[in-house]
Design a protein around this motif. Structure first.
Motif, PDB file in Angstrom:
ATOM      1  N   GLY A 289       0.796  -1.219   0.000  1.00 14.16           N
ATOM      2  CA  GLY A 289       0.000   0.000   0.000  1.00 14.16           C
ATOM      3  C   GLY A 289       0.828   1.268   0.000  1.00 14.16           C
ATOM      4  O   GLY A 289       0.510   2.224   0.676  1.00 14.16           O
ATOM      5  N   GLY A 290       1.901   1.285  -0.779  1.00  8.47           N
ATOM      6  CA  GLY A 290       2.651   2.508  -0.953  1.00  8.47           C
ATOM      7  C   GLY A 290       3.787   2.683   0.036  1.00  8.47           C
ATOM      8  O   GLY A 290       4.679   3.462  -0.198  1.00  8.47           O
ATOM      9  N   SER A 291       3.786   1.965   1.132  1.00  5.83           N
ATOM     10  CA  SER A 291       4.911   2.110   2.052  1.00  5.83           C
ATOM     11  C   SER A 291       5.909   0.995   1.783  1.00  5.83           C
ATOM     12  O   SER A 291       5.617   0.035   1.086  1.00  5.83           O
ATOM     13  N   THR A 292       7.088   1.133   2.290  1.00  4.08           N
ATOM     14  CA  THR A 292       8.108   0.143   2.000  1.00  4.08           C
ATOM     15  C   THR A 292       7.975  -1.096   2.875  1.00  4.08           C
ATOM     16  O   THR A 292       8.592  -2.104   2.608  1.00  4.08           O
ATOM     17  N   GLY A 293       7.186  -1.002   3.942  1.00  8.72           N
ATOM     18  CA  GLY A 293       6.838  -2.186   4.691  1.00  8.72           C
ATOM     19  C   GLY A 293       7.981  -2.883   5.408  1.00  8.72           C
ATOM     20  O   GLY A 293       7.900  -4.053   5.720  1.00  8.72           O
ATOM     21  N   GLY A 294       9.071  -2.173   5.621  1.00 11.10           N
ATOM     22  CA  GLY A 294      10.126  -2.710   6.486  1.00 11.10           C
ATOM     23  C   GLY A 294      10.888  -3.877   5.905  1.00 11.10           C
ATOM     24  O   GLY A 294      11.159  -3.929   4.724  1.00 11.10           O
ATOM     25  N   GLY A 295      11.226  -4.803   6.763  1.00  9.56           N
ATOM     26  CA  GLY A 295      12.180  -5.866   6.476  1.00  9.56           C
ATOM     27  C   GLY A 295      11.856  -6.703   5.255  1.00  9.56           C
ATOM     28  O   GLY A 295      12.723  -7.008   4.450  1.00  9.56           O
ATOM     29  N   ARG A 296      10.599  -7.026   5.093  1.00  6.03           N
ATOM     30  CA  ARG A 296      10.180  -7.868   3.998  1.00  6.03           C
ATOM     31  C   ARG A 296      10.628  -7.269   2.660  1.00  6.03           C
ATOM     32  O   ARG A 296      11.147  -7.962   1.789  1.00  6.03           O
ATOM     33  N   PHE A 297      10.411  -5.986   2.569  1.00 10.03           N
ATOM     34  CA  PHE A 297      10.722  -5.335   1.313  1.00 10.03           C
ATOM     35  C   PHE A 297      12.225  -5.276   1.074  1.00 10.03           C
ATOM     36  O   PHE A 297      12.711  -5.562  -0.014  1.00 10.03           O
ATOM     37  N   ALA A 298      12.938  -4.931   2.126  1.00 11.32           N
ATOM     38  CA  ALA A 298      14.392  -4.879   2.014  1.00 11.32           C
ATOM     39  C   ALA A 298      14.927  -6.231   1.562  1.00 11.32           C
ATOM     40  O   ALA A 298      15.831  -6.321   0.733  1.00 11.32           O
ATOM     41  N   GLU A 299      14.290  -7.268   2.089  1.00  7.44           N
ATOM     42  CA  GLU A 299      14.709  -8.615   1.727  1.00  7.44           C
ATOM     43  C   GLU A 299      14.533  -8.842   0.223  1.00  7.44           C
ATOM     44  O   GLU A 299      15.406  -9.387  -0.447  1.00  7.44           O
ATOM     45  N   ASN A 300      13.363  -8.416  -0.281  1.00 11.55           N
ATOM     46  CA  ASN A 300      13.105  -8.574  -1.706  1.00 11.55           C
ATOM     47  C   ASN A 300      14.139  -7.843  -2.558  1.00 11.55           C
ATOM     48  O   ASN A 300      14.576  -8.352  -3.586  1.00 11.55           O
ATOM     49  N   ILE A 301      14.481  -6.652  -2.122  1.00  9.52           N
ATOM     50  CA  ILE A 301      15.470  -5.898  -2.885  1.00  9.52           C
ATOM     51  C   ILE A 301      16.810  -6.613  -2.854  1.00  9.52           C
ATOM     52  O   ILE A 301      17.532  -6.681  -3.850  1.00  9.52           O
ATOM     53  N   MET A 302      17.102  -7.196  -1.710  1.00 12.81           N
ATOM     54  CA  MET A 302      18.351  -7.933  -1.601  1.00 12.81           C
ATOM     55  C   MET A 302      18.352  -9.106  -2.575  1.00 12.81           C
ATOM     56  O   MET A 302      19.340  -9.351  -3.262  1.00 12.81           O
ATOM     57  N   TYR A 303      17.229  -9.798  -2.640  1.00 13.10           N
ATOM     58  CA  TYR A 303      17.147 -10.922  -3.578  1.00 13.10           C
ATOM     59  C   TYR A 303      17.294 -10.443  -5.010  1.00 13.10           C
ATOM     60  O   TYR A 303      17.948 -11.069  -5.834  1.00 13.10           O
ATOM     61  N   PHE A 304      16.669  -9.304  -5.276  1.00 16.13           N
ATOM     62  CA  PHE A 304      16.749  -8.754  -6.623  1.00 16.13           C
ATOM     63  C   PHE A 304      18.206  -8.412  -6.959  1.00 16.13           C
ATOM     64  O   PHE A 304      18.696  -8.729  -8.045  1.00 16.13           O
TER      65      PHE A 304
END
Lengths: 427, 308
Positions: A18-33
């Motif tokens: 919903g528009g926010s980065t949502g903390g750890g989960r998102f950072a994790e995804n970026i790391m995977y990317f």
């Protein structure tokens, strides 16, 4: 030119928080990317990963194209990386959840280091084996006398090897020639730059240093310090023909190009057959086997036809302004036998000649005494070269030294040969 | 130059708006990079062909943010004396003589008096570390590819800490890091180490739509039919195999030139006579002159007619 992006895939899209980065989960995804990008061949460091997370936090996740360009700004550092990034992005962010699972499963396999290991290990093993075998051979077996005989043999052998045509060499001789090439050092005459350095007998007064030394004596004795222009090597650009007619030579030339690349900075190497390939980055690998393997993977047109005119046109259009600056010397290695029969070649040669400091043509055909510039390709090239040298054995490569150390004047040697041949044809 | 410094934009949309205020029509990708660069305090590294508007971005940023623009034009052999600082030798010499005339004999004191900021000539990099009106300036490092590697290495140091050490005075550090825009025409590859510190963006030729918008802002007086035909013609040229295809700067020049000549619509003869405004190599001009230019023009006009 915004990329063609599919709409965010429902719950799987990056907007799911919903528009926010949502903390750890998102950072994790970026790391995977980031890891996926690295696996795809982009040089991604941990610093960039942190940057990416920060950048996405700043830019927000309202629009998918903003998200794309945000990551693009962080991870892409060269124009040619865009394509890779684009593909990785399309695949990865279509459904990160699925991919996340896949990545965690696949990670150890996808990782480039591990992927490369078997081949490299094999090579390393072969090398170790070779090295061990050689060490055993080198051990003195007999008495001193035997050794002397052996040495004299080696010397004459070496001489013979120097003059032998690459084309006639046996596999073992080729191997030795390769070693000799690797030891080769090419002195390339230096030219003046616009930069200055302190020099006792320089011709210009160095005000900054003069003033400081004057202050030491309280301003009474003025001692003039001098400076002179710094000299440095001009860039060297090598264009090497790898078509069928050049096969034997071009492989040796690759070894030569590798030796030169690792000997100095500012060497740019290209190979051409039916198309042009820049192999400079690969040649910078210290390890010749690895370098050649990468080149083998990248170059598609080994031992095919030659389109000198078309490939030179490509060089002139896309590369000349990038690599020929600062007074470059060009080595053109080709036999001049062109499939397009010299179509458009002369015009491109003229441009190439005008954009560099000095153009040296290395041609293996020159080894024949009765060489006459008959082929149309050769006739198109000749008027635009400063130096014209044979290249078919170790000795001729050694002779290059002299040609490269003389940057003083343009000789336009090729035009002379052309004129001679014309005169001969008339009589 | 506007007076009061303005705050940095809060969103990407605000960045698009900011650039557009300075008559810069940026596409979303460029605005995103600019926005990130402003918020993260990282330099932007812009690469692209000549004449696509790389330098212009720095100027527009400086203008619309109300910052001072400090420009460092790079060239081969650029050294610290012309990029960072230089002592004013003549004035220092004079100062010594004056001190002597006044009977000053203490060397230490003399040296201290001479190496002060008063005698320092500030070159762009040093100027960029100083705030103006309470805001950091925009530092434009133009055509970085023209310098040599030693300077690039020096720049690396300056851009990582935003500080410069002058032996006689000490270290000067920026209170607030400048906004840095680096451009390169790719006449030489820039080292990866420097690029890693920057946000990279390749500035491409604009789409026809965006180019029309640019013309509407940069050459507002030109007739609409003419600008449409110009953009169509230029876009067609960019697809051709030319040594140097025209950039946006050339499009603007051409439009202005044709407006000066009171041209309302393109015709083969006018195109032939003014090719030199958009093509800068004799080979390219020779290739385009005559029937080729006429052919493209017919095509462009036919397309325009089809669109209504």
């Amino acid at each position: 030119m915004s990329p063609d992006m599919p709409p965010a895939a429902g719950a799987g899209g990056p907007e799911r928080d919903g528009g926010s980065t949502g903390g750890g989960r998102f950072a994790e995804n970026i790391m995977y990317f980031a890891r996926a990008l690295r696996a795809a061949g982009l040089p991604v460091g941990p610093g960039q990963m942190l940057d990416a997370i920060r950048a996405v936090e700043i830019a927000g996740l309202r629009r998918r194209d903003d998200f794309y360009w945000t990551l693009h700004a962080i991870f892409v550092k060269r124009r040619d990386q865009k394509e890779l990034f684009d593909q990785a992005f399309q695949i990865f962010w279509r459904n990160p959840e699925l991919l996340e699972k896949m990545m965690s499963l696949l990670m150890p396999v996808v990782h480039p280091d591990i992927e490369e290991t078997p081949a490299e290990k094999k090579k390393a093993m072969r090398r170790v084996a070779e090295a061990l075998a050689r060490a055993q051979e080198d051990q003195p077996v007999g008495e001193k006398k035997e050794l002397e005989v052996d040495m004299s043999l080696t010397v004459s052998d070496e001489e013979r090897l120097q003059a032998k045509d690459f084309e006639d060499m046996t596999a073992e001789e080729l191997e030795r020639a390769r070693k000799a090439i690797q030891r080769m050092r090419l002195p390339l005459a230096d030219i003046k730059t616009r930069r200055f350095a302190p020099q006792a007998h320089g011709r210009r007064v160095d005000m900054r240093r003069s003033f400081r030394s004057t202050l030491k004596s309280g301003g009474d004795i003025v001692k003039l310090e001098h400076r002179a222009r710094v000299r440095r090597h001009p860039p060297l650009v090598i264009l090497c023909d790898i078509s069928g007619s050049m096969e034997r030579y071009s492989r040796m030339m690759l070894h030569f190009m590798h030796a030169v690349t690792n000997d100095r900075d500012r060497v740019h190497s290209f190979v051409f057959g039916t198309r042009l390939t820049n192999i400079s980055r690969h040649l910078r690998h210290r390890d010749i086997d690895l370098a050649l393997e990468r080149i083998g993977d990248q170059v598609q047109d080994w031992s095919g036809g030659t389109r000198i005119g078309a490939t030179l046109a490509e060089f002139n259009q896309y590369w000349s302004r990038r690599v020929l600056g600062q007074g470059a010397v060009v080595l053109l290695i080709t036999d001049g036998l062109d499939r397009d029969a010299g179509e458009g070649l002369e015009k491109e040669m003229e441009r190439l000649h005008k954009s560099c400091r000095r153009l040296i043509w290395l041609n293996p055909l020159l080894r024949y005494d009765g060489f006459k510039p008959r082929a149309r390709g050769i006739r198109a090239i000749l008027p635009h070269v400063d130096e014209f040298l044979p290249v078919h054995n170790l000795q001729s490569l050694g002779d290059l030294t002299a040609a490269l150390s003389d940057l003083g004047r343009r000789r336009n040697a090729g035009a002379g040969i052309m004129a001679e041949a014309e005169a001969e044809a008339q009589t | 130059m506007s007076d009061a410094p303005r705050a940095l934009p809060e969103t990407i949309d605000a960045t698009v708006e900011l650039l557009s205020q300075g008559d810069y029509v940026a596409d979303r990708s460029l605005a995103t990079v600019a926005f990130l660069s402003l918020r993260m305090g990282r330099p932007i590294f812009l690469e692209g062909e000549a004449g696509v508007g790389k330098t212009e971005i720095a100027k527009v940023l400086a203008h619309s943010l109300g910052r001072k623009l400090v420009r460092l034009q790079c060239y081969e052999g650029l050294d610290t004396a012309s990029a960072v600082y230089e002592w004013n030798y003549a004035r220092q010499m004079l100062e010594i003589r004056l001190a002597e005339a006044a009977g000053e004999t203490d060397r230490e004191k003399l040296a201290r008096g001479i190496f002060t900021e008063e005698f320092l000539i500030r070159r762009p990099l040093l100027q960029a570390l100083e705030s103006h009106n309470g805001a950091a300036p925009v530092l434009l490092i133009d055509e970085l590819d023209r310098t040599d590697e030693p300077f690039e290495a020096y720049l690396l140091e300056v851009l990582s800490d935003y500080q410069i050490t002058i032996p006689e005075i000490g270290t000067i550090k920026a209170a607030e890091p400048p906004i840095v825009v680096i451009t390169s025409n790719r006449t030489r590859e820039i080292h990866d180490a420097l690029k890693r510190r920057c946000l990279y963006h390749w500035v491409d030729y604009p789409s026809a739509e965006r180019e029309l918008e640019i013309l509407a802002r940069k050459a507002p007086g030109a007739p609409e039919r003419l600008t449409r035909e110009i953009v169509g013609f230029i876009q067609a040229l960019r697809k051709m195999d030319l040594f140097k295809v025209p950039g946006v700067a050339e499009t603007i020049d051409w439009t202005k030139a044709l407006s000066e000549l009171d041209v309302i619509a393109l015709d083969p003869e006018t195109v032939n006579n003014t090719l030199g405004v958009i093509l800068k190599y004799q080979d390219d001009i020779a290739k385009m002159q005559g029937s080729e230019a006429a052919r493209i023009l017919r095509q462009v006009q036919a397309e325009a007619a089809a669109l209504g």
